[in-house]
Design an enzyme around this catalytic site. Structure first.
Site, PDB file in Angstrom:
ATOM      1  N   GLU A 142      -8.184   1.191   7.360  1.00  0.00           N
ATOM      2  CA  GLU A 142      -8.018   0.977   5.919  1.00  0.00           C
ATOM      3  C   GLU A 142      -8.820  -0.189   5.361  1.00  0.00           C
ATOM      4  OE1 GLU A 142      -4.401   3.414   7.053  1.00  0.00           O
ATOM      5  OE2 GLU A 142      -5.668   1.884   7.979  1.00  0.00           O
ATOM      6  N   GLU A 191      -0.266   6.463  11.197  1.00  0.00           N
ATOM      7  CA  GLU A 191       1.026   5.970  10.708  1.00  0.00           C
ATOM      8  C   GLU A 191       2.109   7.043  10.857  1.00  0.00           C
ATOM      9  OE1 GLU A 191       0.642   2.596   7.486  1.00  0.00           O
ATOM     10  OE2 GLU A 191      -0.550   4.323   6.852  1.00  0.00           O
ATOM     11  N   ALA A 214      -5.678   9.622   4.813  1.00  0.00           N
ATOM     12  CA  ALA A 214      -5.291   9.992   3.454  1.00  0.00           C
ATOM     13  C   ALA A 214      -6.485  10.556   2.705  1.00  0.00           C
ATOM     14  CB  ALA A 214      -4.746   8.773   2.721  1.00  0.00           C
ATOM     15  N   GLY A 266      -3.403   7.123   7.679  1.00  0.00           N
ATOM     16  CA  GLY A 266      -2.089   7.732   7.493  1.00  0.00           C
ATOM     17  C   GLY A 266      -1.706   8.662   8.617  1.00  0.00           C
TER      18      GLY A 266
END
Length: 694
Positions: free
Chosen positions: A129, A109, A67, A106
């Site tokens: 993260e 993910e 991200a 992300g």
């Protein structure tokens, strides 16, 4: 192949019955509003009747490197990443993710929300993260356990460490590895795989979590959390991952999202994001564009612990390395240290036997100064004696090229004095490594009065290749790191004199988050080093408050771990224990000085130690020893065990009201006594404050 349809940062094209969605958000394909909206728009445009499958791929080296962390400073905007992952899972056609480069956070993910994952062999996959103060927030904590099992998922998420595509394939996270090496062949291989695929939808959300022994799992969690002591989000990450075996998928991802949103605005998350960006800024920008000098060969003078560590670091970065040491026994010991360290790397699978053999083949041990004549950079790491270092630099200048950079690894000496009389003084600088040099990330690049911008640019380029966190500092006593630590240690000695014990001070600061308390650090380093420095400055002792307890400890023959006794006593395994003899020495000193001991709370110890760091940091800025406020925080976090999740003393200073901080610094001056130099808050300019908090 059908024409591409551009949707912002995402492109859709058709290769026969295969729809290809390409993420195109340079430089690393990070997730942002435009990318997330583009993926949803692309899915909506796919003709599900005419298409057989969908490929999700990234343009450039990465699928998605994670991200955009700057988004975490603001409230989430739609479409959110969980909405995108849900859309990929619900899409009627199978979606195949092509994992490449750094597929992290992300990005992973996204791949987990797809039905199949294929990867280039060099890809790295991870959910890091926790290293920026949050947990995965788009299903990662629930899909990963369903792909690889709870033990492996916990290891990856709680540590935040990535794994290679080869390892990911072995544990079931990757379904197939790609073999093509050039772009055209790779695309053909990917499309051919999609055309052959006949297994339909395989969403991880519908899989059961493989059963596991709960007692063994809890033992693993305890071990992982002990290693993740400096990551405040790690315990929450572990708790949420464990829900994968207890709650339904929908309930567990709702819990994951709630925890993610709660963490994103926390002070620790802000501090970790601040350091993430600060460490990625260029440590030096020349006033005019200048090309760094190419460095291929590095010569290290001195084969002691520091010199051999620097040589090892340079070898592992791919440089050819001379290790110059006049004493044959010391040279052999230095080579043995390097050989042993590389052997340990092979043993623990951190490197291959081929890498070890290649690096050793690039090492040239020598006892002859003329052997370094053709080198590009010399780094001296000999005894801390000004006259000896000056003599060495003068001898080096006779043998090496006029363009060869000459660097000193001194911790405290004036490098301008070391290099006095050297021709072409613009090539002289300091490169202050921290021990052990091959593992400690901090490196201070010291700018002398004559150091050229080209020399600094070259040095910064070298530090990047060495994988160091570099800061550029002026030549000044202690530079940045050691001067800060001296102020911190001095304040701890004041509290020791006033009534606190070494054990109490160490415990309080370790509870604050320091890797080790100051008196344990002193024992580990050896008390005789600081003792010698105090003796050398004895004639100026009367100008400041002086605590004599460390001298008494040394005079009693207690020099730290090396003698089995220091502020603590040590057994053969170097386990520390309190020593009543030390308490007696301290008590006798207080009686002699007519000091009535006072009680200290844990909070007071922590506050005074951190304020001492803030005060010294402001003085360093005012004196121009460093140019970027963030450099001070980078130094303490990467070289001195300051808790990363607290950001650093200047980050902390900028979180406080000016009036509060001014009052605290005044109080610090009162308790510190004679010789204390109090910083003024004007030293932290509005520009500095904005830089630290932006």
């Amino acid at each position: 192949m059908a024409d591409s349809q551009a949707t912002g940062r995402v492109h859709l094209r058709q290769a026969g019955p295969i729809a290809i969605i390409t993420l195109d958000n340079p430089p690393v394909n990070s997730s942002n509003d435009a990318v997330r909206r583009g993926i949803l728009d692309a899915l909506a445009k796919i003709d599900t009747q005419q298409s057989h499958a969908v490929i999700l791929i990234g343009r450039g080296p990465n699928l998605m490197a994670g991200a955009d962390l700057r988004e975490l400073e603001h409230e989430p905007t739609e479409p959110t990443l969980p909405q995108v992952t849900a859309a990929l899972t619900a899409f009627p056609l199978p979606v195949i993710a092509v994992v490449s480069g750094h597929t992290l956070g992300g990005g992973l993910e996204l791949a987990l929300a797809c039905d199949i994952r294929i990867a280039t062999p060099t890809a790295l996959l991870g959910l890091p993260e926790v290293t920026v103060g949050v947990i995965p927030g788009a299903g990662g904590t629930q899909r990963l356990p369903r792909a690889v099992g709870l033990p492996k998922a916990l290891e990856m998420i709680v540590s935040g460490k990535p794994i290679t595509a080869v390892d990911a394939h072995r544990v079931g996270l990757i379904d197939a590895l790609l073999h093509a090496t050039d772009d055209n062949a790779l695309e053909k291989e990917i499309v051919a795989y999609a055309n052959r695929y006949q297994s339909g939808k395989q969403p991880l959300a519908e899989r059961d979590v493989p059963p596991v022994d709960q007692q063994a799992l809890q033992a693993q969690v305890d071990k992982l959390l002990a290693r993740a002591r400096g990551l405040p989000a790690a315990p929450i990450a572990a708790e949420v991952v464990m829900q994968a075996g207890k709650l339904s998928f929908s309930a567990a991802i709702a819990e994951e999202r709630a925890q993610f949103l709660a963490l994103r605005g926390s002070e620790s998350a802000q501090a970790l994001r601040y350091l993430f960006f600060a460490e990625r800024e260029k440590p030096f920008v020349p006033s005019q564009p200048v090309a760094p000098v190419p460095i291929k060969r590095i010569s290290v003078v001195g084969a002691g612990t520091m010199g051999s560590g620097i040589a090892l670091c340079a070898l592992m970065a791919g440089y050819s390395v001379d290790l110059l040491e006049l004493n044959d026994q010391a040279l052999q010991a230095g080579v043995a240290r390097i050989t042993q360290a590389l052997g340990e790397g092979v043993k623990h699978q951190r490197l291959t036997q081929t890498q070890r053999d290649t690096w050793l083949s690039h090492l040239n041990p020598t006892q002859h100064l003329p052997d370094v004549a053709g080198t590009d950079l010399v780094i001296e790491a000999i005894i801390e004696d000004l006259a000896i270092k000056r003599s060495l630099f003068a001898d080096l200048a006779k043998w090496v090229s006029e363009s060869t950079l000459l660097a000193s690894n001194t911790s405290y000496l004036d490098i301008d004095q070391i290099a006095e009389g050297i021709t072409h003084p613009g090539r002289v600088l300091g490169l202050h490594f921290f021990s052990p040099a091959d593992r400690m990330p901090l490196l201070e690049v010291v700018r002398c009065q004559t150091t050229s911008e080209q020399t600094l640019s070259t040095a910064v380029t070298v530090t990047r290749r060495l994988k160091k966190k570099a800061i550029v500092v002026a030549s000044s006593w202690g530079f940045v790191g050691n001067r800060l630590y001296a102020a911190y240690r001095r304040q701890c000695e004041f509290m020791l004199e006033e009534g606190a014990s070494p054990e109490q001070i160490d415990a309080a600061l370790e509870a604050y988050g320091f890797a080790m308390g100051p008196f344990k650090v002193a024992d580990m380093s050896g008390l005789d080093i600081a003792w010698k420095m105090r003796q050398q400055s004895a004639d100026t002792r009367h100008l400041r408050r002086y605590v004599g307890i460390p001298d008494l400890i040394c005079e009693a023959g207690r020099l730290g771990r090396k003698t089995g006794r220091g502020y603590y006593r040590y057994d053969e395994a170097m386990r520390s224990a309190s020593d009543p003899d030390v308490a007696q020495i301290i008590e006798g000193y207080r009686e002699e000085q007519a000091i009535t001991p006072k009680a200290f709370s844990e909070q007071e110890i922590q506050q005074r130690a951190v304020l001492a760091l803030i005060n010294e940091a402001l003085l360093l800025l005012d004196e121009g020893v460093c140019q970027r406020p963030a450099d001070i925080d980078i130094a303490l976090v990467n070289g001195y065990g300051f808790p990363r999740w607290r950001g650093g003393p200047l980050f902390i200073a900028c979180q406080r009201r000016a009036e509060q901080l001014d009052s605290e610094l005044n109080r610090l001056a009162e308790v510190s006594g004679k010789g204390h130099h109090q910083a003024n808050l004007k030293n932290l300019t509005s520009q500095d404050s904005e830089e630290l908090t932006s």
